[in-house]
Design a protein around this motif. Structure first.
Motif, mmCIF file in Angstrom:
data_model
loop_
_atom_site.group_PDB
_atom_site.id
_atom_site.type_symbol
_atom_site.label_atom_id
_atom_site.label_comp_id
_atom_site.label_asym_id
_atom_site.label_seq_id
_atom_site.Cartn_x
_atom_site.Cartn_y
_atom_site.Cartn_z
ATOM 1 N N ILE A 121 -34.639 11.323 -9.265
ATOM 2 C CA ILE A 121 -33.180 11.373 -9.418
ATOM 3 C C ILE A 121 -32.478 10.941 -8.142
ATOM 4 O O ILE A 121 -33.074 10.889 -7.064
ATOM 5 N N GLY A 122 -31.195 10.641 -8.273
ATOM 6 C CA GLY A 122 -30.373 10.237 -7.141
ATOM 7 C C GLY A 122 -29.994 11.416 -6.263
ATOM 8 O O GLY A 122 -30.222 12.579 -6.603
ATOM 9 N N GLU A 150 -38.716 14.146 -7.367
ATOM 10 C CA GLU A 150 -38.497 13.252 -6.220
ATOM 11 C C GLU A 150 -37.021 12.867 -6.170
ATOM 12 O O GLU A 150 -36.445 12.464 -7.181
ATOM 13 N N GLN A 151 -36.448 12.998 -4.993
ATOM 14 C CA GLN A 151 -35.029 12.665 -4.820
ATOM 15 C C GLN A 151 -34.893 11.406 -3.976
ATOM 16 O O GLN A 151 -35.540 11.272 -2.934
ATOM 17 N N ILE A 152 -34.053 10.485 -4.439
ATOM 18 C CA ILE A 152 -33.753 9.269 -3.678
ATOM 19 C C ILE A 152 -32.552 9.572 -2.780
ATOM 20 O O ILE A 152 -31.490 9.958 -3.260
ATOM 21 N N SER A 153 -32.702 9.371 -1.490
ATOM 22 C CA SER A 153 -31.622 9.702 -0.557
ATOM 23 C C SER A 153 -30.570 8.602 -0.526
ATOM 24 O O SER A 153 -30.811 7.469 -0.944
ATOM 25 N N VAL A 154 -29.415 8.945 0.015
ATOM 26 C CA VAL A 154 -28.339 7.956 0.166
ATOM 27 C C VAL A 154 -28.815 6.815 1.055
ATOM 28 O O VAL A 154 -28.527 5.641 0.810
ATOM 29 N N GLN A 155 -29.568 7.151 2.115
ATOM 30 C CA GLN A 155 -30.018 6.132 3.065
ATOM 31 C C GLN A 155 -30.901 5.090 2.390
ATOM 32 O O GLN A 155 -30.871 3.907 2.755
ATOM 33 N N GLU A 156 -31.672 5.529 1.399
ATOM 34 C CA GLU A 156 -32.551 4.593 0.710
ATOM 35 C C GLU A 156 -31.773 3.633 -0.184
ATOM 36 O O GLU A 156 -32.280 2.578 -0.541
#
Length: 309
Positions: A121-122, A150-156
């Motif tokens: 997820i975002g 699993e979390q997608i970070s803003v930086q990614e």
């Protein structure tokens, strides 16, 4: 891609790698998440699954919502299929669904229906009744029901917070450079070619009049744009006017495309129009002759831009 129009219709013998959301625009931020889902299904042990909703939740939960969407549901299906998603579940969003608690959602849908192995997820994802549950709650459920989170970070996501809202605002200001950069593709309109007033033919600028059935589809700011379409399996460039035709006292918004070097009959055909750049605002001219002169200038500017591509 397998398409299911309800959660209850889904079936698979494999465990799934899941992501969920409205995915309006299927923009570069969404693609980071979707690509991560595909990376997790490379070994064919698991299947990729996207859960999305229609109508958009805001259309249901906000009584006077006038939200306009970047994609029609069919456009979204096409974009997700091109990315390579195996299973798409488009669930009808209603008030009953919105009242599911976070745990009910996790247990009855993610675990029991989708046989979840992992959810990706975002950075800002919230879920459950009134969107009260967050990433920490999801991780706790993962431990309870034995699935990974699993979390997608803003930086990614390219070190910027790309959002559908930012793209909508760019389109409403006619900023195609920004909107197309955030989308990762040229924003496009899909519709049927209908009969218009045929004024264009009288001034040597015949146009295809585009009718978009879905009233929730966002139309960019009125003005003149450089566009392209695939017609008869060939890329054809042109220019498009969105507006009210004030020179001839028009009072209904229309979308008209003049294609360069193309004169075949496309009435009643469905076409897709990709929007490359905005040339100018719509304006009222003192005469049709002055309008024709401006269109010649617009065409010259459009062709100069096209030659740089």
């Amino acid at each position: 891609m397998n398409i299911f129009h309800s959660i209850n219709d889904f079936s698979s013998t494999k465990k799934t790698i899941i992501t969920l959301g409205t995915f309006d625009g299927v923009h570069i931020g969404h693609k980071k998440i979707l690509e991560r889902v595909l990376q997790n299904t490379d070994n064919e042990k698991y299947e990729s699954l996207v859960l999305t909703f229609f109508p958009h939740p805001r259309m249901v939960l906000q009584e006077h919502s006038d939200i306009q969407l970047l994609n029609t549901i069919n456009e979204k299906i096409d974009l997700l299929e091109k990315i390579g998603i195996e299973n798409l579940v488009i669930h009808p969003f209603d008030e009953t669904f919105s009242r599911l608690t976070a745990e009910e959602f996790v247990k009855t849908i993610l675990v029991d229906c989708f046989h979840i192995q992992k959810i990706i997820i975002g950075h800002d994802h919230r879920f459950g009744r009134n969107r009260t549950a967050n990433i920490d709650d999801l991780i706790a459920f993962g431990k309870q029901y034995d699935f990974e989170v699993e979390q997608i970070s803003v930086q990614e996501i390219n070190d910027i917070s790309v959002s559908s809202t930012k793209i909508r605002n760019a389109l409403l200001h006619g900023d195609m450079t920004l909107s197309n950069e955030y989308l990762g593709y040229d924003y496009f309109l899909t519709g049927n070619v209908i009969q218009g007033k045929q004024l264009g033919r009288t001034i040597n600028f015949p146009t295809a009049n585009l009718k978009i059935e879905e009233n929730y589809k966002l139309i960019p700011k009125n003005g003149v744009y450089i566009v392209k379409s695939i017609l008869d399996q060939k890329t054809v460039f042109g220019m498009m006017n969105i507006g009210f035709n004030p020179t001839v006292n028009g009072d209904v918004q229309s979308i008209e495309i003049h294609y360069f070097d193309f004169d075949k009959d496309i009435y009643n055909k469905s076409i897709c129009v990709s929007i490359l750049k905005r040339i100018r605002s719509e304006q009222k001219f003192e005469s049709v002759d002055l309008l024709k002169e401006q269109l010649q200038i617009d065409k010259k500017n459009a062709l100069a831009f096209i030659n740089t591509l």
